[in-house]
Design a protein around this motif. Structure first.
Motif, mmCIF file in Angstrom:
data_model
loop_
_atom_site.group_PDB
_atom_site.id
_atom_site.type_symbol
_atom_site.label_atom_id
_atom_site.label_comp_id
_atom_site.label_asym_id
_atom_site.label_seq_id
_atom_site.Cartn_x
_atom_site.Cartn_y
_atom_site.Cartn_z
ATOM 1 N N GLN A 100 -25.237 -3.388 20.444
ATOM 2 C CA GLN A 100 -25.914 -4.527 21.056
ATOM 3 C C GLN A 100 -25.079 -5.134 22.176
ATOM 4 O O GLN A 100 -25.629 -5.587 23.177
ATOM 5 C CB GLN A 100 -26.263 -5.575 19.990
ATOM 6 C CG GLN A 100 -27.362 -5.093 19.067
ATOM 7 C CD GLN A 100 -27.816 -6.129 18.063
ATOM 8 O OE1 GLN A 100 -27.185 -7.170 17.877
ATOM 9 N NE2 GLN A 100 -28.926 -5.853 17.413
ATOM 10 N N GLN A 134 -25.644 -2.931 25.188
ATOM 11 C CA GLN A 134 -26.961 -3.218 25.769
ATOM 12 C C GLN A 134 -26.935 -4.530 26.536
ATOM 13 O O GLN A 134 -27.506 -4.628 27.622
ATOM 14 C CB GLN A 134 -28.024 -3.299 24.669
ATOM 15 C CG GLN A 134 -28.334 -1.989 24.022
ATOM 16 C CD GLN A 134 -29.250 -2.164 22.810
ATOM 17 O OE1 GLN A 134 -29.277 -3.207 22.165
ATOM 18 N NE2 GLN A 134 -30.002 -1.121 22.513
ATOM 19 N N TYR A 135 -26.294 -5.544 25.967
ATOM 20 C CA TYR A 135 -26.189 -6.841 26.619
ATOM 21 C C TYR A 135 -25.508 -6.698 27.981
ATOM 22 O O TYR A 135 -26.012 -7.195 28.992
ATOM 23 C CB TYR A 135 -25.419 -7.827 25.734
ATOM 24 C CG TYR A 135 -25.011 -9.081 26.454
ATOM 25 C CD1 TYR A 135 -25.947 -10.072 26.741
ATOM 26 C CD2 TYR A 135 -23.699 -9.280 26.876
ATOM 27 C CE1 TYR A 135 -25.589 -11.217 27.422
ATOM 28 C CE2 TYR A 135 -23.331 -10.426 27.546
ATOM 29 C CZ TYR A 135 -24.279 -11.386 27.827
ATOM 30 O OH TYR A 135 -23.925 -12.523 28.513
ATOM 31 N N GLU A 146 -25.201 -4.088 29.862
ATOM 32 C CA GLU A 146 -26.046 -3.302 30.777
ATOM 33 C C GLU A 146 -27.149 -4.172 31.386
ATOM 34 O O GLU A 146 -27.409 -4.107 32.585
ATOM 35 C CB GLU A 146 -26.663 -2.128 30.009
ATOM 36 C CG GLU A 146 -27.480 -1.184 30.849
ATOM 37 C CD GLU A 146 -28.032 -0.038 30.011
ATOM 38 O OE1 GLU A 146 -29.253 0.237 30.136
ATOM 39 O OE2 GLU A 146 -27.266 0.569 29.243
#
Length: 162
Positions: A72, A75-76, A78
């Motif tokens: 996560q 993803q954050y 990115e």
């Protein structure tokens, strides 16, 4: 005498049918049934379970940070690279990315009133467990017929059975 037995059997069959129909059609109101839900099919944490009490959900014997945090966080980062408006402070990232503090050490509260459109199937309801922000957490699906709670996150799916 035979007629009385026939009528009794018909009434009994109708009563059983009505109870069965009621049980199948009224599986719940979308709220997760109170109780303990044990993990199924996940060898990494075979003793993990969830306790649901009222509007709270709490995980036990599982390290949610170990399972979800690195993925996560990637993803954050990115998403924030592409859209700086979504960037959080370091304190917010630290607070919201620590799923163990939010859901294992403490009970997480689900606001059923805010999630009124959560029904996604005949017996399935979806709830958001993203504590305060969009980037960290996961959604759960509650199957009121099979009494299961499923985390369908692409990093790791988990299923808990009552």
């Amino acid at each position: 005498m035979k007629k009385a037995i026939k009528i009794t059997l018909i009434i009994l069959a109708a009563l059983i049918l009505m109870i069965t129909v009621f049980k199948v059609t009224y599986i719940g109101d979308g709220r997760i049934d109170d109780g303990t839900y044990e993990i199924t099919g996940f060898d990494q944490y075979p003793d993990a379970y969830i306790v649901v009490a009222g509007d709270t959900v709490q995980f036990y014997n599982i390290d949610l940070n170990q399972i979800y945090q690195a993925g996560q966080m990637a993803q954050y980062k990115e998403v924030v690279e592409k859209n700086q408006d979504l960037k959080m402070t370091e304190e917010e990232v630290a607070r919201y990315s620590d799923l163990n503090t939010l859901m294992v050490q403490n009970a997480y509260s689900i606001n059923y009133d805010e999630q009124t459109d959560s029904k996604t199937g005949t017996f399935t309801y979806s709830y958001s467990m993203y504590p305060g922000q969009w980037a960290f957490g996961f959604g759960i699906e509650y199957d009121s017929f099979h009494k299961t709670i499923h985390i369908g996150h692409h990093i790791q799916e988990l299923t808990f059975q009552k």
